[in-house]
Design a protein around this motif. Sequence first.
Motif, PDB file in Angstrom:
ATOM      1  N   ILE A 140       0.851  -1.190   0.000  1.00 21.49           N
ATOM      2  CA  ILE A 140       0.000   0.000   0.000  1.00 21.49           C
ATOM      3  C   ILE A 140       0.886   1.239   0.000  1.00 21.49           C
ATOM      4  N   GLY A 141       0.640   2.109  -0.954  1.00 20.55           N
ATOM      5  CA  GLY A 141       1.321   3.403  -0.971  1.00 20.55           C
ATOM      6  C   GLY A 141       0.381   4.453  -0.406  1.00 20.55           C
ATOM      7  N   GLU A 189       7.586   9.767   0.489  1.00 18.83           N
ATOM      8  CA  GLU A 189       8.890  10.254   0.924  1.00 18.83           C
ATOM      9  C   GLU A 189       9.927   9.131   0.814  1.00 18.83           C
ATOM     10  N   SER A 190       9.528   7.928   1.184  1.00 16.16           N
ATOM     11  CA  SER A 190      10.417   6.779   1.051  1.00 16.16           C
ATOM     12  C   SER A 190      10.730   6.514  -0.411  1.00 16.16           C
ATOM     13  N   PHE A 191       9.731   6.692  -1.249  1.00 18.45           N
ATOM     14  CA  PHE A 191       9.889   6.495  -2.686  1.00 18.45           C
ATOM     15  C   PHE A 191      10.984   7.416  -3.242  1.00 18.45           C
ATOM     16  N   LYS A 192      10.917   8.679  -2.873  1.00 17.79           N
ATOM     17  CA  LYS A 192      11.919   9.634  -3.344  1.00 17.79           C
ATOM     18  C   LYS A 192      13.299   9.282  -2.810  1.00 17.79           C
ATOM     19  N   ALA A 193      13.374   8.953  -1.520  1.00 14.67           N
ATOM     20  CA  ALA A 193      14.659   8.669  -0.896  1.00 14.67           C
ATOM     21  C   ALA A 193      15.317   7.434  -1.511  1.00 14.67           C
ATOM     22  N   LEU A 212       8.679  11.165  -8.552  1.00 13.90           N
ATOM     23  CA  LEU A 212       7.415  11.350  -7.854  1.00 13.90           C
ATOM     24  C   LEU A 212       6.401  12.049  -8.756  1.00 13.90           C
ATOM     25  N   ARG A 213       6.838  13.071  -9.474  1.00 19.27           N
ATOM     26  CA  ARG A 213       5.932  13.735 -10.413  1.00 19.27           C
ATOM     27  C   ARG A 213       5.489  12.774 -11.513  1.00 19.27           C
ATOM     28  N   PHE A 214       6.419  11.945 -11.959  1.00 16.95           N
ATOM     29  CA  PHE A 214       6.126  11.010 -13.046  1.00 16.95           C
ATOM     30  C   PHE A 214       5.043  10.007 -12.654  1.00 16.95           C
ATOM     31  N   ALA A 256      14.848   2.741   1.954  1.00 15.67           N
ATOM     32  CA  ALA A 256      13.689   1.895   1.671  1.00 15.67           C
ATOM     33  C   ALA A 256      12.902   1.555   2.926  1.00 15.67           C
ATOM     34  N   THR A 257      13.557   1.574   4.068  1.00 16.68           N
ATOM     35  CA  THR A 257      12.891   1.146   5.306  1.00 16.68           C
ATOM     36  C   THR A 257      12.573   2.288   6.261  1.00 16.68           C
ATOM     37  N   SER A 258      13.002   3.502   5.934  1.00 17.79           N
ATOM     38  CA  SER A 258      12.812   4.623   6.856  1.00 17.79           C
ATOM     39  C   SER A 258      11.348   4.973   7.061  1.00 17.79           C
TER      40      SER A 258
END
Length: 425
Positions: free
Chosen positions: A170-171, A254-258, A290-292, A340-342
């Motif tokens: 889940i995102g 935020e995790s996605f970007k990092a 993220l924009r994409f 990935a885990t933050s």
Amino acid sequence: MGYADDASYEAYDDYDGGDDPRFERRRRKKRHPLRSFVAVIGVLALLGVVAIGGYAFYLQRTVSQNVEHQDLLAKENAVITISPNLTGGNQPGTEDGDPSDEGAGAPDEEAGDTSDKAADPSTGEDGEDEGVAPLVGEDGEELDYQGGEITATTPERDPRAGDALNFLIIGSDSRDLSVERGRSDVIILMHISGDRERVDLIHFPRDLFVPIAGTGGSSKINAAYSYGGAPLLVQTLQPLVNVPIDHVVITNFESFKAMTDAIGGVTVQVTEAGGGFSTGAHHMNGEQGLRFVRERYSLSQGDISRGERQMQFIKGIMNKALSVDTLTNPARVANFVDAATSNLTVDRDLQVSDMRDLGFSMRNVRGGDIHFWQGPWCGISNHPVAGSIVVMAGSQMGVLSEHLRTDSMSSYVDNVSPRSGFGGC
């Protein structure tokens, strides 16, 4: 026999010296360099083992410190509370949140988030989303639903599935799940084959119109998450695919970007222009990515096309994360694991040791072993109550279910879901 000093022993290499103590000293001296070499190799090997073990310990400690555990997966016969209340108090395993926290779950405007809006699929015009999609009764009218409870059930596991696993990913757009669960902008079922050599990712459009478990009504599938968190989403999805969901993972953007930035960005093959991206290969950092993946209004199939973009980007991340450049760079691996885990929340049964063992068992999986699918659908339409919805293709969902149940996704084919346009059911 005349006397010879130690310096003259060079002439007697083939003579062992018998019991002469001088020869014993020489034998010890000749063996010493070899023993020293072996000792050095042993020390280096030991240091290597310690270094590898220490690195593995560091990674496991990082994951243990970062990952949050919550009650995301209801046990058999457990009671799930369903409520239209969207505050943190409706999030399993947390205390009541403060509804006055205006920052919680707010969209990231700078990242180009337009997920608050509902688009008319026939015109592409944006509208305003008034909140959670309403529940629709069998008569087609809106249900006046005030909340209730449901007893959790789990489909029986087919013996043919062997050791296959099913993860619900889940995102969420929430920045803090303890305050507000947010919305489930991304819903993906990850099926890992029993032999750990294949991964299938099935994207379920958030506007997919389905029965919402325990409510007596139907709505967009992400409404299940809004009404009852991950446990209710599990109870809503499981009857569709008829397989038990073994674990639940929630992450945020935020995790996605990092993650993206931790591996130096990713290259994505863009198949449809829109949102400032032309077709072709693009190297993207976290903000661009993220924009994409959030864009949908300029795309030909709206939320369906956005799902395709999300899959394309996930593939880019996996290819980069599994590349030689990444795997042979300990610092990059450590940064990726940390990122990935933050912002990762998992169900209480998914322990760090389980994650480690699963990762090791899948060590031979590469980009070509990862396959992407859309949850079966046959059209996009405007519902008089629910608004813009994606209509599920029931017969094809049954086909998908059979392949998931029998761990035979390698032979799965979907010739029903439209490849272009809005279809028609």
